[in-house]
Design a protein around this motif. Structure first.
Motif, PDB file in Angstrom:
ATOM      1  N   ASN A   1       0.904  -1.114   0.151  1.00 31.78           N
ATOM      2  CA  ASN A   1      -0.082   0.043  -0.117  1.00 31.78           C
ATOM      3  C   ASN A   1       0.850   1.251   0.013  1.00 31.78           C
ATOM      4  N   ALA A   2       1.879   1.249   0.516  1.00 36.04           N
ATOM      5  CA  ALA A   2       2.901   2.489   0.660  1.00 36.04           C
ATOM      6  C   ALA A   2       3.563   2.582  -0.784  1.00 36.04           C
ATOM      7  N   VAL A   3       3.945   1.500  -1.474  1.00 36.63           N
ATOM      8  CA  VAL A   3       4.074   1.493  -2.848  1.00 36.63           C
ATOM      9  C   VAL A   3       3.162   2.311  -3.559  1.00 36.63           C
ATOM     10  N   CYS A   4       2.038   1.926  -3.586  1.00 40.29           N
ATOM     11  CA  CYS A   4       1.148   2.697  -4.291  1.00 40.29           C
ATOM     12  C   CYS A   4       1.023   4.147  -3.950  1.00 40.29           C
ATOM     13  N   ARG A   5       1.083   4.433  -2.720  1.00 44.14           N
ATOM     14  CA  ARG A   5       1.148   6.007  -2.134  1.00 44.14           C
ATOM     15  C   ARG A   5       2.383   6.527  -2.920  1.00 44.14           C
ATOM     16  N   LYS A   6       3.675   5.913  -2.797  1.00 43.73           N
ATOM     17  CA  LYS A   6       4.658   6.540  -3.166  1.00 43.73           C
ATOM     18  C   LYS A   6       4.663   6.679  -4.888  1.00 43.73           C
ATOM     19  N   ALA A   7       4.060   5.897  -5.299  1.00 38.37           N
ATOM     20  CA  ALA A   7       4.160   5.726  -6.969  1.00 38.37           C
ATOM     21  C   ALA A   7       2.972   6.598  -7.520  1.00 38.37           C
ATOM     22  N   GLY A   8       2.402   7.562  -6.535  1.00 37.36           N
ATOM     23  CA  GLY A   8       1.419   8.442  -7.218  1.00 37.36           C
ATOM     24  C   GLY A   8      -0.054   7.998  -7.537  1.00 37.36           C
ATOM     25  N   PHE A   9      -0.532   6.826  -6.999  1.00 35.73           N
ATOM     26  CA  PHE A   9      -1.855   6.338  -6.977  1.00 35.73           C
ATOM     27  C   PHE A   9      -2.468   6.928  -5.911  1.00 35.73           C
ATOM     28  N   THR A  10      -3.853   6.894  -6.528  1.00 42.36           N
ATOM     29  CA  THR A  10      -4.898   7.597  -5.279  1.00 42.36           C
ATOM     30  C   THR A  10      -5.724   6.410  -4.786  1.00 42.36           C
ATOM     31  N   LEU A  11      -5.914   6.227  -3.435  1.00 41.78           N
ATOM     32  CA  LEU A  11      -6.599   5.173  -2.934  1.00 41.78           C
ATOM     33  C   LEU A  11      -8.332   5.383  -3.225  1.00 41.78           C
ATOM     34  N   LEU A  12      -8.863   4.635  -3.699  1.00 40.09           N
ATOM     35  CA  LEU A  12     -10.360   4.773  -4.096  1.00 40.09           C
ATOM     36  C   LEU A  12     -11.235   4.168  -2.864  1.00 40.09           C
ATOM     37  N   GLY A  13     -10.707   3.250  -2.109  1.00 38.37           N
ATOM     38  CA  GLY A  13     -11.085   2.496  -0.909  1.00 38.37           C
ATOM     39  C   GLY A  13     -11.122   1.010  -0.971  1.00 38.37           C
ATOM     40  N   GLU A  14     -11.532   0.283  -0.193  1.00 31.52           N
ATOM     41  CA  GLU A  14     -11.742  -1.030   0.059  1.00 31.52           C
ATOM     42  C   GLU A  14     -12.528  -1.822  -0.824  1.00 31.52           C
ATOM     43  N   THR A  15     -12.056  -3.020  -1.319  1.00 32.09           N
ATOM     44  CA  THR A  15     -13.025  -3.849  -2.110  1.00 32.09           C
ATOM     45  C   THR A  15     -12.548  -5.207  -2.082  1.00 32.09           C
ATOM     46  N   ASP A  16     -13.622  -6.222  -2.439  1.00 28.24           N
ATOM     47  CA  ASP A  16     -13.375  -7.534  -2.306  1.00 28.24           C
ATOM     48  C   ASP A  16     -12.932  -8.012  -3.647  1.00 28.24           C
ATOM     49  N   PHE A  17     -11.596  -8.558  -4.012  1.00 26.49           N
ATOM     50  CA  PHE A  17     -10.870  -8.790  -4.900  1.00 26.49           C
ATOM     51  C   PHE A  17     -10.453 -10.220  -5.043  1.00 26.49           C
ATOM     52  N   GLU A  18     -10.702 -10.812  -6.328  1.00 24.78           N
ATOM     53  CA  GLU A  18     -10.097 -12.449  -6.451  1.00 24.78           C
ATOM     54  C   GLU A  18      -8.875 -12.266  -7.072  1.00 24.78           C
ATOM     55  N   PHE A  19      -8.101 -12.919  -6.013  1.00 19.08           N
ATOM     56  CA  PHE A  19      -6.786 -13.368  -6.460  1.00 19.08           C
ATOM     57  C   PHE A  19      -6.054 -14.197  -5.279  1.00 19.08           C
ATOM     58  N   PRO A  20      -5.267 -15.163  -5.880  1.00 20.16           N
ATOM     59  CA  PRO A  20      -5.597 -15.616  -7.433  1.00 20.16           C
ATOM     60  C   PRO A  20      -6.855 -16.115  -7.724  1.00 20.16           C
ATOM     61  N   PRO A  21      -7.235 -16.425  -8.943  1.00 21.70           N
ATOM     62  CA  PRO A  21      -8.395 -17.039  -9.229  1.00 21.70           C
ATOM     63  C   PRO A  21      -9.108 -18.168  -8.087  1.00 21.70           C
ATOM     64  N   GLY A  22     -10.116 -17.848  -7.686  1.00 22.87           N
ATOM     65  CA  GLY A  22     -10.751 -18.727  -6.845  1.00 22.87           C
ATOM     66  C   GLY A  22     -10.528 -18.512  -5.402  1.00 22.87           C
ATOM     67  N   ARG A  23      -9.730 -17.373  -4.868  1.00 22.61           N
ATOM     68  CA  ARG A  23      -9.436 -16.739  -3.610  1.00 22.61           C
ATOM     69  C   ARG A  23      -9.939 -15.327  -3.677  1.00 22.61           C
ATOM     70  N   ARG A  24     -10.679 -14.931  -2.639  1.00 23.38           N
ATOM     71  CA  ARG A  24     -11.330 -13.916  -2.428  1.00 23.38           C
ATOM     72  C   ARG A  24     -10.436 -13.300  -1.281  1.00 23.38           C
ATOM     73  N   MET A  25     -10.163 -12.058  -1.399  1.00 20.83           N
ATOM     74  CA  MET A  25      -9.316 -11.392  -0.406  1.00 20.83           C
ATOM     75  C   MET A  25      -9.757  -9.849  -0.263  1.00 20.83           C
ATOM     76  N   ARG A  26      -9.454  -9.228   0.760  1.00 16.49           N
ATOM     77  CA  ARG A  26      -9.969  -7.968   0.998  1.00 16.49           C
ATOM     78  C   ARG A  26      -8.629  -6.914   0.463  1.00 16.49           C
ATOM     79  N   SER A  27      -9.014  -6.052  -0.437  1.00 15.35           N
ATOM     80  CA  SER A  27      -7.917  -5.063  -1.080  1.00 15.35           C
ATOM     81  C   SER A  27      -8.334  -3.815  -0.887  1.00 15.35           C
ATOM     82  N   ASN A  28      -7.434  -2.923  -1.052  1.00 23.80           N
ATOM     83  CA  ASN A  28      -7.582  -1.635  -1.594  1.00 23.80           C
ATOM     84  C   ASN A  28      -7.447  -1.411  -2.898  1.00 23.80           C
TER      85      ASN A  28
END
Length: 172
Positions: free
Chosen positions: A134-161
């Motif tokens: 998450n710090a990499v994203c901040r330092k690389a100029g990304f904007t945080l949109l919020g938390e989301t449920d994300f599938e990675f790898p396929p078949g595995r749900r995770m809580r992501s930013n």
């Protein structure tokens, strides 16, 4: 990290060894753990096919002056919330973490993706439980949109930013 000491090189067959060094319990702790040899070979082939298929690019991160491969960074198309976007991911080997390499490599890969500008947005989806990514994203100029449920790898749900950066001057 001085960006002049880092270069990105497109992924080649030689990088299978680097992928094996990345495929460890520690390196893959936030993305479901190490992959089997078969799944890792599929990933390697997918990385090799990104540029010829026109859907992205994977790079090895090389440090100067040692000319040493220390990780990977790349982006590829994915469908996200009804649109095609790029998704970015990165890995830096343990002996090189904490030096700003991932953020510098992510910034360089964002610039590379912007040159093609096939899609207006590039996203990254690090686990909410992974402060370094998450710090990499901040330092690389990304904007945080919020938390989301994300599938990675396929078949595995995770809580992501959901982090996002514009690739075009006027993203729609």
């Amino acid at each position: 990290m001085d960006p002049s000491l880092l270069r990105l090189e497109p992924w080649t067959d030689v990088d299978l060894g680097l992928l094996r060094r990345i495929n460890t319990p520690d390196m893959r702790a936030h993305v479901g753990g190490p992959e089997s040899e078969e799944r890792m070979l599929v990933r390697h082939r997918r990385y090799l096919d990104l540029v010829p298929s026109g859907i992205g690019c994977m790079y090895r991160i090389v440090l100067e002056p040692e000319d040493e491969a220390v990780g990977s960074v790349g982006y590829a198309e994915r469908d996200w919330q009804g649109a095609t976007v790029y998704e970015m991911g990165w890995n830096v080997l343990p002996g090189h973490q904490g030096r700003g390499i991932a953020a510098a490599a992510a910034r360089a890969a964002v610039r590379a993706a912007a040159r093609t500008a096939r899609h207006p947005w590039l996203h990254a989806f690090p686990s909410v439980d992974h402060p370094a990514s998450n710090a990499v994203c901040r330092k690389a100029g990304f904007t945080l949109l919020g938390e989301t449920d994300f599938e990675f790898p396929p078949g595995r749900r995770m809580r992501s930013n959901d982090w996002r950066v514009a690739l075009t001057a006027d993203p729609a």
